[in-house]
Design a protein around this motif. Structure first.
Motif, PDB file in Angstrom:
ATOM      1  N   LEU A  41       1.130  -0.912  -0.437  1.00  0.00           N
ATOM      2  CA  LEU A  41       0.144  -0.001   0.236  1.00  0.00           C
ATOM      3  C   LEU A  41       1.120   1.215  -0.570  1.00  0.00           C
ATOM      4  O   LEU A  41       0.560   2.464  -1.030  1.00  0.00           O
ATOM      5  CB  LEU A  41      -0.563   0.215   1.593  1.00  0.00           C
ATOM      6  CG  LEU A  41      -1.474   1.061   1.310  1.00  0.00           C
ATOM      7  CD1 LEU A  41      -3.089   1.800  -0.064  1.00  0.00           C
ATOM      8  CD2 LEU A  41      -2.447   1.326   2.432  1.00  0.00           C
ATOM      9  N   LEU A  42       1.821   1.652   0.688  1.00  0.00           N
ATOM     10  CA  LEU A  42       2.745   2.962   0.985  1.00  0.00           C
ATOM     11  C   LEU A  42       3.579   2.528  -0.410  1.00  0.00           C
ATOM     12  O   LEU A  42       3.130   4.063  -0.417  1.00  0.00           O
ATOM     13  CB  LEU A  42       3.538   2.476   2.572  1.00  0.00           C
ATOM     14  CG  LEU A  42       2.789   2.618   3.736  1.00  0.00           C
ATOM     15  CD1 LEU A  42       3.457   2.186   4.810  1.00  0.00           C
ATOM     16  CD2 LEU A  42       1.706   3.864   3.606  1.00  0.00           C
ATOM     17  N   GLY A  43       4.019   1.467  -0.878  1.00  0.00           N
ATOM     18  CA  GLY A  43       5.309   1.946  -1.466  1.00  0.00           C
ATOM     19  C   GLY A  43       4.545   1.790  -3.375  1.00  0.00           C
ATOM     20  O   GLY A  43       4.294   3.009  -3.594  1.00  0.00           O
ATOM     21  N   ARG A 161      11.514  -8.450   0.727  1.00  0.00           N
ATOM     22  CA  ARG A 161      10.841  -7.565  -0.540  1.00  0.00           C
ATOM     23  C   ARG A 161      10.415  -6.580  -1.292  1.00  0.00           C
ATOM     24  O   ARG A 161      10.692  -5.148  -1.315  1.00  0.00           O
ATOM     25  CB  ARG A 161      11.289  -8.528  -1.876  1.00  0.00           C
ATOM     26  CG  ARG A 161      10.901  -7.939  -2.927  1.00  0.00           C
ATOM     27  CD  ARG A 161      11.071  -9.038  -4.343  1.00  0.00           C
ATOM     28  NE  ARG A 161      10.096  -9.897  -4.057  1.00  0.00           N
ATOM     29  CZ  ARG A 161       9.793 -10.690  -4.823  1.00  0.00           C
ATOM     30  NH1 ARG A 161      10.422 -11.150  -6.011  1.00  0.00           N
ATOM     31  NH2 ARG A 161       7.576 -11.311  -5.058  1.00  0.00           N
ATOM     32  N   LEU A 162       8.963  -6.586  -0.255  1.00  0.00           N
ATOM     33  CA  LEU A 162       8.141  -5.418  -0.421  1.00  0.00           C
ATOM     34  C   LEU A 162       8.714  -4.445   0.520  1.00  0.00           C
ATOM     35  O   LEU A 162       8.282  -3.255  -0.028  1.00  0.00           O
ATOM     36  CB  LEU A 162       6.980  -6.055  -0.701  1.00  0.00           C
ATOM     37  CG  LEU A 162       6.386  -7.250  -1.069  1.00  0.00           C
ATOM     38  CD1 LEU A 162       4.408  -7.714  -0.649  1.00  0.00           C
ATOM     39  CD2 LEU A 162       6.123  -6.203  -2.520  1.00  0.00           C
ATOM     40  N   VAL A 163       8.582  -4.973   1.541  1.00  0.00           N
ATOM     41  CA  VAL A 163       9.601  -4.100   2.625  1.00  0.00           C
ATOM     42  C   VAL A 163      10.717  -2.864   2.020  1.00  0.00           C
ATOM     43  O   VAL A 163      11.086  -1.892   2.479  1.00  0.00           O
ATOM     44  CB  VAL A 163       9.823  -4.524   3.798  1.00  0.00           C
ATOM     45  CG1 VAL A 163       9.881  -3.220   5.039  1.00  0.00           C
ATOM     46  CG2 VAL A 163       8.161  -4.988   4.573  1.00  0.00           C
ATOM     47  N   GLY A 164      11.181  -3.838   1.069  1.00  0.00           N
ATOM     48  CA  GLY A 164      12.511  -3.234   1.211  1.00  0.00           C
ATOM     49  C   GLY A 164      11.955  -2.248   0.054  1.00  0.00           C
ATOM     50  O   GLY A 164      12.908  -0.702  -0.172  1.00  0.00           O
ATOM     51  N   VAL A 168      12.269   2.044  -0.004  1.00  0.00           N
ATOM     52  CA  VAL A 168      13.165   2.586  -1.161  1.00  0.00           C
ATOM     53  C   VAL A 168      12.451   3.809  -1.932  1.00  0.00           C
ATOM     54  O   VAL A 168      13.117   4.888  -2.186  1.00  0.00           O
ATOM     55  CB  VAL A 168      13.389   1.711  -2.327  1.00  0.00           C
ATOM     56  CG1 VAL A 168      14.329   2.737  -3.178  1.00  0.00           C
ATOM     57  CG2 VAL A 168      15.068   0.789  -1.237  1.00  0.00           C
ATOM     58  N   ILE A 169      11.091   3.315  -1.950  1.00  0.00           N
ATOM     59  CA  ILE A 169       9.960   4.447  -3.043  1.00  0.00           C
ATOM     60  C   ILE A 169      10.216   5.746  -2.089  1.00  0.00           C
ATOM     61  O   ILE A 169       9.937   6.541  -2.350  1.00  0.00           O
ATOM     62  CB  ILE A 169       9.393   3.122  -3.575  1.00  0.00           C
ATOM     63  CG1 ILE A 169       9.406   2.726  -3.909  1.00  0.00           C
ATOM     64  CG2 ILE A 169       7.727   4.583  -3.935  1.00  0.00           C
ATOM     65  CD1 ILE A 169       8.685   1.567  -4.860  1.00  0.00           C
ATOM     66  N   VAL A 170       9.582   5.131  -0.801  1.00  0.00           N
ATOM     67  CA  VAL A 170       9.287   6.243   0.407  1.00  0.00           C
ATOM     68  C   VAL A 170      10.092   7.500   0.221  1.00  0.00           C
ATOM     69  O   VAL A 170      10.004   8.343   0.424  1.00  0.00           O
ATOM     70  CB  VAL A 170       8.732   5.681   1.419  1.00  0.00           C
ATOM     71  CG1 VAL A 170       8.112   6.816   2.112  1.00  0.00           C
ATOM     72  CG2 VAL A 170       6.835   4.996   1.403  1.00  0.00           C
ATOM     73  N   GLY A 171      11.151   6.470   0.777  1.00  0.00           N
ATOM     74  CA  GLY A 171      12.762   7.575   0.432  1.00  0.00           C
ATOM     75  C   GLY A 171      12.834   8.413  -0.754  1.00  0.00           C
ATOM     76  O   GLY A 171      12.663   9.437  -0.025  1.00  0.00           O
ATOM     77  N   ILE A 172      12.637   7.728  -1.393  1.00  0.00           N
ATOM     78  CA  ILE A 172      12.966   8.797  -2.483  1.00  0.00           C
ATOM     79  C   ILE A 172      12.328   9.838  -2.492  1.00  0.00           C
ATOM     80  O   ILE A 172      12.711  10.855  -3.190  1.00  0.00           O
ATOM     81  CB  ILE A 172      13.417   7.255  -3.807  1.00  0.00           C
ATOM     82  CG1 ILE A 172      14.352   7.240  -3.683  1.00  0.00           C
ATOM     83  CG2 ILE A 172      13.721   8.173  -4.855  1.00  0.00           C
ATOM     84  CD1 ILE A 172      15.080   5.421  -4.514  1.00  0.00           C
ATOM     85  N   GLY A 173      10.933   9.197  -2.749  1.00  0.00           N
ATOM     86  CA  GLY A 173      10.096   9.838  -2.885  1.00  0.00           C
ATOM     87  C   GLY A 173      10.133  10.725  -1.609  1.00  0.00           C
ATOM     88  O   GLY A 173       9.228  11.861  -1.867  1.00  0.00           O
ATOM     89  N   GLY A 174      10.275  10.748  -0.282  1.00  0.00           N
ATOM     90  CA  GLY A 174      10.201  12.093   0.426  1.00  0.00           C
ATOM     91  C   GLY A 174      11.699  13.067   0.151  1.00  0.00           C
ATOM     92  O   GLY A 174      11.377  13.673   0.483  1.00  0.00           O
ATOM     93  N   VAL A 175      13.074  12.437  -0.332  1.00  0.00           N
ATOM     94  CA  VAL A 175      13.590  13.542  -0.505  1.00  0.00           C
ATOM     95  C   VAL A 175      13.449  14.653  -1.751  1.00  0.00           C
ATOM     96  O   VAL A 175      13.894  15.433  -1.495  1.00  0.00           O
ATOM     97  CB  VAL A 175      14.768  12.272  -0.554  1.00  0.00           C
ATOM     98  CG1 VAL A 175      16.214  13.664  -1.378  1.00  0.00           C
ATOM     99  CG2 VAL A 175      15.354  11.278   0.290  1.00  0.00           C
TER     100      VAL A 175
END
Length: 564
Positions: A41-43, A161-164, A168-175
């Motif tokens: 959901l988050l990713g 794998r999904l959490v990873g 990554v997606i949420v982190g990059i998106g946040g940056v």
């Protein structure tokens, strides 16, 4: 007779060890599946939201497209929440399903684990079956299970794998969002269906004059404030309902180089407008030109005072000559629905006009009434001011002239005696003849008198009914006065009339004052003889004049010269 032995059903208690190990497997399976759903959901939403924001930045989606994209976000999120988070929590596997899962992961159990569960349930053993065999099966299964970790049958590879990927997606998106600053915030607001924010550009348009509502014919000033890269010029585009467009080239203001504005005079039609500054474009705003309220029709009715008996009369607005004490009822039809209004009544004696609120029909805002009381002769005119629901007021209101007439007092005249001064005796009766006339009706009559200029006294004269005009006579018995009038006294008398004005009156009118001197009988006889002598002398003079006239007429007929 020998009794048959009692048959009973034996049972074996379930294994607490096996139940605990199976519960741990169930918890891990539920947690892994629900956690995978949360990561998905988050990713997924972060990625989809980012892609949508980037596409909106390049393509400048209209609100309808952004609405469809937002609905797709909600649909995808709902699907993931239901199928990947809620269902694993609400529909957890039972012990048999978990046991079969463990047996597939640990073949050494063969079918012992599922059998140990099922045979230890109440009612599993029938009469005659040996419970000792079941106890041995349970004990053997516990020995096999004791060194084993049942939870290792639940794979966490996909979960990790999904959490990873989600991290990554949420982190990059946040940056990226943090680096984008105000641009990112504006795009996010647009993704959540903001109508106020335009796609951010190098030149960003902040505050504008926005949507405006003005009265038709008024002036309006449109403005926009630029941010970021501010160019030397801007453009204002107007679009009218007829399809006509109008453009204005704008230069920065003197006080602020980032402010662009344009003044428009005498606006007659509504229009939409946008500012184009650099590569930025403001959202479309609207200027609505609203008609001011006015008077389409005005009717006037004069309500006369009740005592006049004239009732209600329709009046022309060009001839408002009104009787004081009347009411002027106005019924007007405005050109549009109004919320409130007032009538301003001017006066020659008061600099501040009298304000009377209008009565607006709550069921029909185009029916308005007001009643103006005509209380004073000083009222000189009135004007009507209207206001609509937007607060726009009528303009250049007409002033209607009023001419207020008073209710005149009755006019009284003594017709007899002919002489204003008389001599009377103490026992005399004075015959007084008089007439009175009023605009509407004479209601009361009085004979007023004084003795030697003393206190004024009065005698009310009988009047059968109020009349507009009347002629009467009254025999005034002076000898009946109490106290008796002494010889030598001077009586001054007159007739007073009052009308039926019960609003501003009554109006009081009086005749000329007559006088009568009280004398002795001898003096009265001497006066009468003198008056007779005067009358005889007047008759003799009239006879002589007639004789001279006859002689002149004869001379003229015979052609002789006239005698001196």
């Amino acid at each position: 007779m020998t009794a048959a032995p009692e048959q009973c059903t034996a049972s074996v208690p379930p294994s607490a060890q096996l139940a605990g190990q199976l519960a741990a497997v169930r918890s891990k399976k539920t947690g892994v599946e629900a956690g995978s759903g949360v990561a998905l959901l988050l990713g997924g939403l972060t990625l989809a939201l980012g892609i949508g924001m980037v596409l909106d930045w390049f393509l400048d989606f209209p609100w309808a497209i952004r609405f469809l994209i937002f609905v797709s976000y909600l649909a995808a999120a709902g699907h993931i929440i239901w199928h990947s988070i809620l269902i694993p929590i609400l529909r957890q596997p039972d012990d048999d399903d978990v046991a079969l899962l463990v047996e597939r992961g640990h073949p050494q159990f063969a079918t012992r684990l599922i059998a140990a569960l099922q045979l230890t349930r109440p009612g599993a053993l029938q009469t005659g079956e040996a419970p000792s065999l079941v106890r041995e099966l349970v004990a053997q299964t516990e020995r096999i299970a004791r060194p084993l970790d049942f939870t290792d049958v639940i794979s966490t590879h996909q979960f990790r794998r999904l959490v990873g990927w989600a991290v990554v997606i949420v982190g990059i998106g946040g940056v990226v969002f943090w680096k984008g600053g105000e641009v990112s915030r504006d795009l996010l607001h647009r993704a959540f269906l903001s109508r106020e924010i335009e796609v951010p550009r190098k030149t960003r348009i902040g505050q504008t004059s926005g949507d405006l509502r003005i009265a038709r014919g008024d002036n309006v000033t449109l403005f926009a404030i630029a941010k970021g890269v501010v160019p030397d010029r801007a453009k204002l585009v107007l679009k009218f309902a007829s399809g006509r467009t109008q453009e204005f080239l704008l230069e920065p203001g003197k006080e602020s180089k980032a402010r662009f504005e344009q003044a428009l005079e005498n606006v007659q039609d509504s229009f939409d407008y946008t500012f184009h500054i650099g590569d930025g474009k403001s959202r479309s705003a609207r200027v609505e030109a609203v008609e001011r309220p006015g008077i389409a029709k005005l009717d006037a009715l004069q309500v006369y005072p009740e005592y006049t008996g004239l009732g209600t009369v329709r009046r022309s607005l060009g001839d408002l000559t009104l009787l004081v004490g009347s009411k002027l009822n106005l019924t007007l039809t405005p050109t549009k629905e109004v919320a409130k209004g007032a009538v301003l009544v001017t006066s020659t004696t008061n600099a501040q006009p009298l304000t009377l609120p209008l009565a607006v029909n709550p069921k029909n805002a185009r029916e308005v009434q007001v009643s103006i009381p005509i209380t004073s002769e000083s009222l000189s005119g009135f004007s009507i001011h209207l206001e609509d629901k937007f607060g726009f007021r009528s303009k250049d209101d007409a002033v209607y002239r009023l001419e207020v007439l008073p209710d005149k007092a009755p006019v009284v005249r003594i017709t007899y005696p002919e002489r204003k001064e008389e001599l009377i005796t103490q026992k005399a009766t004075i015959l007084i003849g008089f007439e009175a006339v009023d605009d509407f009706a004479v209601k009361q009559l009085f004979l007023r008198y004084t003795v030697d200029g003393g206190e004024e006294k009065g005698i009310e004269l009988t009047l059968e009914a109020a009349q507009r005009g009347l002629r009467r006579r009254y025999d005034w018995k002076v000898g009946a006065l109490n106290p008796k009038v002494a010889e030598g006294a001077m009586l001054e008398y007159w007739i007073e009339a009052r009308d039926n004005n019960n609003v501003t009156g009554p109006g009081i009118g009086a005749s000329e004052h007559f006088s009568a001197k009280v004398v002795s009988d001898a003096e009265k006889r001497a006066d009468l003889l003198n008056r007779v002598g005067d009358s005889i002398g007047a008759i003799g003079e009239a006879a002589n004049d007639q004789e001279k006239l006859n002689q002149r007429l004869g001379d003229i007929i015979q052609g002789r010269p006239e005698r001196p």
